[in-house]
Structures are given as structure tokens and as C-alpha cells.
Design a protein around this motif. Structure first.
Motif, mmCIF file in Angstrom:
data_model
loop_
_atom_site.group_PDB
_atom_site.id
_atom_site.type_symbol
_atom_site.label_atom_id
_atom_site.label_comp_id
_atom_site.label_asym_id
_atom_site.label_seq_id
_atom_site.Cartn_x
_atom_site.Cartn_y
_atom_site.Cartn_z
ATOM 1 N N ALA A 2 0.819 -1.214 0.000
ATOM 2 C CA ALA A 2 0.000 0.000 0.000
ATOM 3 C C ALA A 2 0.850 1.260 0.000
ATOM 4 O O ALA A 2 0.354 2.350 -0.320
ATOM 5 N N ASN A 3 2.127 1.128 0.370
ATOM 6 C CA ASN A 3 3.014 2.288 0.421
ATOM 7 C C ASN A 3 4.444 1.826 0.154
ATOM 8 O O ASN A 3 5.319 1.929 0.998
ATOM 9 N N GLY A 4 4.673 1.330 -1.063
ATOM 10 C CA GLY A 4 5.968 0.785 -1.409
ATOM 11 C C GLY A 4 7.033 1.860 -1.571
ATOM 12 O O GLY A 4 6.754 2.963 -2.046
ATOM 13 N N HIS A 5 8.250 1.513 -1.169
ATOM 14 C CA HIS A 5 9.369 2.464 -1.257
ATOM 15 C C HIS A 5 10.641 1.766 -1.705
ATOM 16 O O HIS A 5 10.922 0.630 -1.309
ATOM 17 N N ILE A 6 11.433 2.476 -2.496
ATOM 18 C CA ILE A 6 12.830 2.127 -2.740
ATOM 19 C C ILE A 6 13.638 3.349 -2.334
ATOM 20 O O ILE A 6 13.441 4.437 -2.871
ATOM 21 N N ALA A 53 2.488 2.810 -10.501
ATOM 22 C CA ALA A 53 2.302 1.649 -9.628
ATOM 23 C C ALA A 53 2.223 2.049 -8.162
ATOM 24 O O ALA A 53 1.956 1.202 -7.296
ATOM 25 N N GLY A 54 2.468 3.322 -7.864
ATOM 26 C CA GLY A 54 2.374 3.794 -6.487
ATOM 27 C C GLY A 54 3.573 3.476 -5.625
ATOM 28 O O GLY A 54 3.488 3.522 -4.393
ATOM 29 N N VAL A 55 4.710 3.149 -6.247
ATOM 30 C CA VAL A 55 5.938 2.872 -5.497
ATOM 31 C C VAL A 55 6.813 4.116 -5.525
ATOM 32 O O VAL A 55 7.157 4.616 -6.599
ATOM 33 N N SER A 56 7.168 4.613 -4.368
ATOM 34 C CA SER A 56 7.972 5.826 -4.252
ATOM 35 C C SER A 56 9.456 5.473 -4.298
ATOM 36 O O SER A 56 9.891 4.509 -3.655
ATOM 37 N N VAL A 57 10.230 6.247 -5.065
ATOM 38 C CA VAL A 57 11.667 5.996 -5.184
ATOM 39 C C VAL A 57 12.418 7.288 -4.893
ATOM 40 O O VAL A 57 12.192 8.314 -5.545
ATOM 41 N N THR A 58 13.305 7.253 -3.929
ATOM 42 C CA THR A 58 14.048 8.445 -3.522
ATOM 43 C C THR A 58 15.494 8.087 -3.216
ATOM 44 O O THR A 58 15.845 6.924 -3.035
ATOM 45 N N THR A 59 16.338 9.115 -3.164
ATOM 46 C CA THR A 59 17.705 8.938 -2.682
ATOM 47 C C THR A 59 17.900 9.810 -1.447
ATOM 48 O O THR A 59 17.195 10.810 -1.257
#
Length: 288
Positions: free
Chosen positions: A151-155, A196-202
């Protein structure tokens, strides 16, 4: 080293029951992130190579697993080399089977060698590219099926904002390439996974952080006096992981700036030596 975390926005329990897969989590910043998330009730997958004690470097996947459980989380200690596709895939499967899925991947494992092209042996070059930039690709590639179900995917990858000034490239271009590669892949992944609702940050530290990399690869233990504790990155990583609706996706974050946005005004206690909190060294790739 005892970590002291700050209470920031009212997100207590936001990670309860969430599964966080952290590479290189047996010590340093990875360990700090693991314990911060564990205190919130998260399931922590400690994916690192260190299964046996090292004479100079404290911490193994098993010791951190015990700390995670003591902090209030659930732990799965897995010996993983992020260069090994089959082992990473197996670890993802084991994590999903144990906890019912994967909600976040934190790419913390890293290799550093501050040498120019002439002075960098091919084996060392390959090591940095494989553990740094290639691992971001590999973990994302293998984790996507699980993250898309969250529901709150992250990389979240620990890499710097892009800064192509010659002063950062000439002295150690091989390392810079590997770290900027992590960031470029993250920028691309943010777009690829947006729908897809996956958040990607550095995320990158504003100052040096007191870790083994600083002591053995960058300088010596005296540099800890110019550094902050790993807790500053752990608190910032937590803020990333609890953020919903993709509000941070695609951003190249600095720990101090993000924590400032979330209400931290005094960073003194993060300093390895609070008495020298005004004498901290700015980290690589950032301007003073």
C-alpha cells in the motif's frame, strides 16, 4: 555506539507490521535504520555479508537481529551478497514468505575507494559498480513484484544528488560514477514506478557520518569529531519510509534538509561530539 533518535512528526506506529529489506544492515547507517524502524514495530530483513564477527568491525546480521527484536521489531537475518542475483532473489522470496510481502527496500550496502582512474585497479572498479549502482538495479528488479503489492511501497537508496562539477570527478571518478549511477537509476525508477504507487528516492548526509567507511576508507577515527552519528540518517530514512502518496518520489534528499522540513531545528545531539557540533565536515559531492 548508542543511538539517540528524535521524535519527529506524529507517525508513531506507521511502520508497524511493514517489512523493510535493508542491505548492508549489519553495522553503521544500515543498522541504525534497522533499529529506528524496528522501534516502530517493523519487520526488518537484515541482508548483509557479515555473518561472522570481524576483529575490527563490530556487528553481524545476527547481532543486529537480536537488537531489532529487543527494539520491538521482528527480524530475519539473511547472509546476502548484493552482487549475487540468485542469492538476492532467494532473500526476497524468504522475506516475503516470512512476513507476507515486502514494503520497502533500502539500498545501503556500499563500496568506497577514493582513487582516480589511473590508481583504481579493475577489480576495485568492478566491486564499486556492482555493490553500488548495479545493486540498485538488481534489488529493484527483483523486489518490484512485491513492492507493487504494498500500500506504500518504497525504494530508498543512499546516494548523493547529482553534482558533475570537475572537482568531484577528477579525484575519484570511478566511485563518483558508481554513486551517481545509483541516483540516475533512482530517478528513472521513480518515473517507471510512479503509476504503480511505489515511491523511489535517494538520501545523502549533509555532513560526514561516523561509520567504518570514514574511519578506514576516507580518513581515520579522528574524523568522527567532524561527523554526525548514524541516527541522523536513520531519522531521515524513517521520515521517507512513512511518507505516503508518493509525495517524495523522484527527489534527491539531504538528511538535514528533510529533517528540517519535518520540524527539526536543533541538530546538536546528532553530532558525534555535541561540543563540536559547529565544526562538522560537509560530505562528498555537496557544496559547503
Amino acid at each position: 555506539m548508542t543511538e539517540e533518535y528524535l521524535t519527529l512528526t506524529d507517525n508513531s506506529g506507521a511502520l508497524k507490521g511493514k517489512t523493510i529489506f535493508i542491505t548492508g544492515a549489519s553495522r553503521g547507517i544500515g543498522r541504525a535504520i534497522a533499529l529506528k524502524c524496528a522501534a516502530d514495530g517493523a519487520n526488518i530483513v537484515i541482508a548483509a555479508k557479515s555473518a561472522e564477527p570481524h576483529p575490527k568491525l563490530p556487528g553481524t546480521i545476527h547481532s543486529v537481529a537480536s537488537e531489532v527484536e529487543a527494539a520491538g521489531g521482528k527480524a530475519l537475518a539473511l547472509q546476502v551478497d548484493v552482487r549475487d542475483e540468485q542469492r538476492v532473489a532467494e532473500a526476497m522470496e524468504q522475506a516475503a514468505e516470512r512476513f507476507g510481502g515486502i514494503d520497502a527496500v533500502v539500498n545501503n550496502a556500499g563500496a568506497i575507494n577514493l582513487t582516480n582512474v589511473e590508481s583504481t585497479p579493475p577489480k576495485r572498479y568492478d566491486l564499486m559498480q556492482s555493490i553500488n549502482s548495479r545493486a540498485v538495479y538488481l534489488t529493484a528488479h527483483l523486489a518490484m513484484p512485491y513492492l507493487k503489492q504494498s500500500a506504500n511501497g518504497h525504494i530508498l537508496s543512499l546516494s548523493p544528488p547529482l553534482n558533475l562539477q570537475p572537482k568531484w570527478l577528477g579525484p575519484f571518478a570511478p566511485y563518483a560514477l558508481s554513486k551517481f549511477g545509483m541516483t540516475i537509476l533512482s530517478m528513472g525508477l521513480a518515473e517507471e514506478l510512479r503509476e504503480a504507487g511505489v515511491s523511489v528516492t535517494t538520501l545523502w548526509p549533509r555532513t560526514l557520518v561516523a561509520t567504518a567507511a570514514i574511519e578506514f576508507a576516507v580518513g581515520n577515527r579522528e574524523m568522527f569529531e567532524q561527523s554526525r552519528k548514524p541516527a541522523v540518517m536513520a531519522d531521515a530514512a524513517y521520515e521517507v519510509l512513512v511518507t505516503e502518496n508518493g509525495l517524495l518520489t523522484g527527489r534527491q534528499l539531504i538528511d538535514e534538509e528533510l529533517l528540517g522540513e519535518r520540524g527539526v531545528n536543533d541538530f546538536t545531539e546528532y553530532a558525534h561530539n555535541p561540543a563540536k557540533a559547529d565544526q562538522l565536515a560537509v560530505d562528498l559531492f555537496l557544496e559547503p
